[in-house]
Design an enzyme around this catalytic site. Structure first.
Site, PDB file in Angstrom:
ATOM      1  N   SER A 186       0.709  -1.151  -0.092  1.00 34.18           N
ATOM      2  CA  SER A 186      -0.120  -0.028   0.028  1.00 34.18           C
ATOM      3  C   SER A 186       0.754   1.248  -0.120  1.00 34.18           C
ATOM      4  O   SER A 186       0.262   2.335  -0.358  1.00 34.18           O
ATOM      5  CB  SER A 186      -0.840  -0.035   1.322  1.00 34.18           C
ATOM      6  OG  SER A 186      -0.254   0.048   2.335  1.00 34.18           O
ATOM      7  N   HIS A 214      -5.053  -3.482  -2.372  1.00 33.36           N
ATOM      8  CA  HIS A 214      -4.798  -2.437  -3.511  1.00 33.36           C
ATOM      9  C   HIS A 214      -4.695  -3.117  -4.885  1.00 33.36           C
ATOM     10  O   HIS A 214      -3.905  -2.370  -5.650  1.00 33.36           O
ATOM     11  CB  HIS A 214      -3.309  -1.835  -3.032  1.00 33.36           C
ATOM     12  CG  HIS A 214      -3.778  -1.039  -1.724  1.00 33.36           C
ATOM     13  ND1 HIS A 214      -4.041   0.183  -1.700  1.00 33.36           N
ATOM     14  CD2 HIS A 214      -3.753  -1.358  -0.534  1.00 33.36           C
ATOM     15  CE1 HIS A 214      -4.252   0.610  -0.599  1.00 33.36           C
ATOM     16  NE2 HIS A 214      -3.948  -0.333   0.352  1.00 33.36           N
ATOM     17  N   LYS A 244     -11.692   0.359  -1.736  1.00 40.18           N
ATOM     18  CA  LYS A 244     -10.809   1.119  -2.332  1.00 40.18           C
ATOM     19  C   LYS A 244     -11.453   0.883  -3.782  1.00 40.18           C
ATOM     20  O   LYS A 244     -12.195   1.830  -4.320  1.00 40.18           O
ATOM     21  CB  LYS A 244      -9.464   0.263  -2.252  1.00 40.18           C
ATOM     22  CG  LYS A 244      -9.077   0.452  -0.804  1.00 40.18           C
ATOM     23  CD  LYS A 244      -7.706  -0.239  -0.584  1.00 40.18           C
ATOM     24  CE  LYS A 244      -7.358   0.138   0.909  1.00 40.18           C
ATOM     25  NZ  LYS A 244      -8.284  -0.340   1.990  1.00 40.18           N
TER      26      LYS A 244
END
Length: 392
Positions: A186, A214, A244
């Protein structure tokens, strides 16, 4: 004020003073999100280049409408744990879709990605076991490892030789072993060497948990970090988030049917937590539809990151995350303030989120960013880097 309350106040004041001296105090700032990339903060409109909404889907009309419709039909909250009355149909549909998307037999949805990682390792490992974790893995992977009460060995970042040495030294003493790593890290945006890690897992009978928070939506054609390799390097435990690139909220584990069934009984953050609100599940389902329909959407964030990095002479990114390492906490805070004056929101990232001496700007790109804004950001960062070099 009682003596106990007074001592608590003194403790908090002393700790805050220490954080201030080291430029490590955190403050929350009211921020109004106007669309996928524009925010209002302190009376200014800024272009947000530090969000994890990589595809801009949190504000996509179809995603917003899906959340609204689900709330109207199913209510604002789930009301109880999944195992009591919280198992509404959207969650089962989302689990089916995620398992299909990630190529696994089954899936469990959790309240958040952090909660998922607090659940998985303690449900599978205990005091007689060994857990090996990348030093730069997300804090929740380290926290889950500690909760398991297993023996923990930390291996150097992406160093498979070190991982092999630790397995060779300690695996024979343990009943079971697990390897914990991010798929896309990340803070640096790099990939874990998943094929090599999985090969070591096979050699030493160690179960690999890959955190793809991610990766999903933005690498491997949108299917995540496992699919960034040929052939795909799919870990037996594939964790991720809905918060995300999918623009919603929640976490998940994709794994075999038996493993998921075991966790439905043993994963305390699932058993003892109210289920995810219907709106979050519906929004994530709508995002999966959009990702499936538009491969270019998934490619764009990394393409913009590469455009930015090329203008600064940085290494070519493999994800939408570009770290600009400044070193000191003060330098990172000053750079963040200077970029705000230029119209960009980039929060300074400081220890303990990153190792000491590596305070940075963590710049992230969204499919909703415009090329002209990326170029303007690159010019602003280049100016800051020149100032930093001159000061040294």
């Amino acid at each position: 004020m009682t003596s106990a309350a007074a001592s608590l106040e003194r403790f908090a004041a002393d700790k805050l003073s220490g954080l201030d001296r080291k430029s490590l105090r955190r403050r929350t700032v009211e921020t109004r999100h106007r669309d996928a990339v524009h925010v209002e903060r302190d009376g200014r409109t800024l272009i947000n280049v530090c969000s994890n909404d990589y595809l801009g889907l949190a504000h996509h009309p179809q995603v917003v409408e899906a959340a609204r419709a689900a709330t109207a039909e199913w209510g604002a909250g789930a009301g109880a744990s999944r195992l009591v009355t919280g198992g509404h149909p959207l969650l089962f549909e989302l689990e089916r879709r995620l398992a299909e998307f990630k190529g696994t037999e089954d899936c469990i949805v959790f309240g958040s990605g952090y909660m998922a990682n607090l659940a998985i390792t303690p449900a599978l490992a205990g005091p007689d076991d060994l857990v090996l974790v990348d030093t730069l893995a997300h804090a929740c992977l380290h926290a889950g490892a500690r909760l398991s009460r297993a023996r923990i060995e930390v291996f150097r970042h992406n160093d498979t030789a070190h991982l092999r040495a630790l397995l060779a030294a300690h695996r024979a003493e343990a009943r079971h072993a697990m390897i914990l790593t991010d798929g896309v890290f990340s803070m640096d945006g790099d990939f874990a060497p998943l094929p090599d890690i999985l090969a070591l897992g096979e050699q030493y009978d160690a179960w690999t948990l890959a955190d793809d928070a991610h990766g999903i939506g933005v690498v491997g054609g949108g299917r995540g970090s496992a699919h960034a390799f040929a052939p795909p390097a799919a870990a037996p435990l594939q964790m991720g988030t809905l918060s995300k690139a999918l623009g919603s909220y929640g976490g998940y584990l994709c794994a075999s049917q038996r493993v998921c069934e075991l966790l439905r009984s043993r994963a305390r953050p699932l058993v003892f937590t109210t289920a995810l609100p219907p709106a979050c599940a519906a929004a994530a389902l709508a995002s999966l539809d959009l990702i499936a329909a538009d491969p270019e959407l998934c490619r764009r964030p990394t393409a913009l990151a590469r455009r930015f990095a090329a203008k600064l002479g940085l290494a070519e990114p493999v994800s939408p995350i570009v770290p600009v390492i400044l070193g000191s906490e003060r330098a990172a805070l000053d750079a963040s303030n200077e970029l705000a004056e230029a119209g960009f929101l980039v929060t300074a990232i400081r220890p303990p989120t990153v190792p000491a001496g590596t305070a940075r700007l963590r710049i992230t790109f969204s499919a909703a960013h415009e090329e002209a804004d990326v170029d303007r950001l690159a010019s602003a960062v280049k100016s800051i880097l020149k100032q930093t070099e001159a000061a040294e």
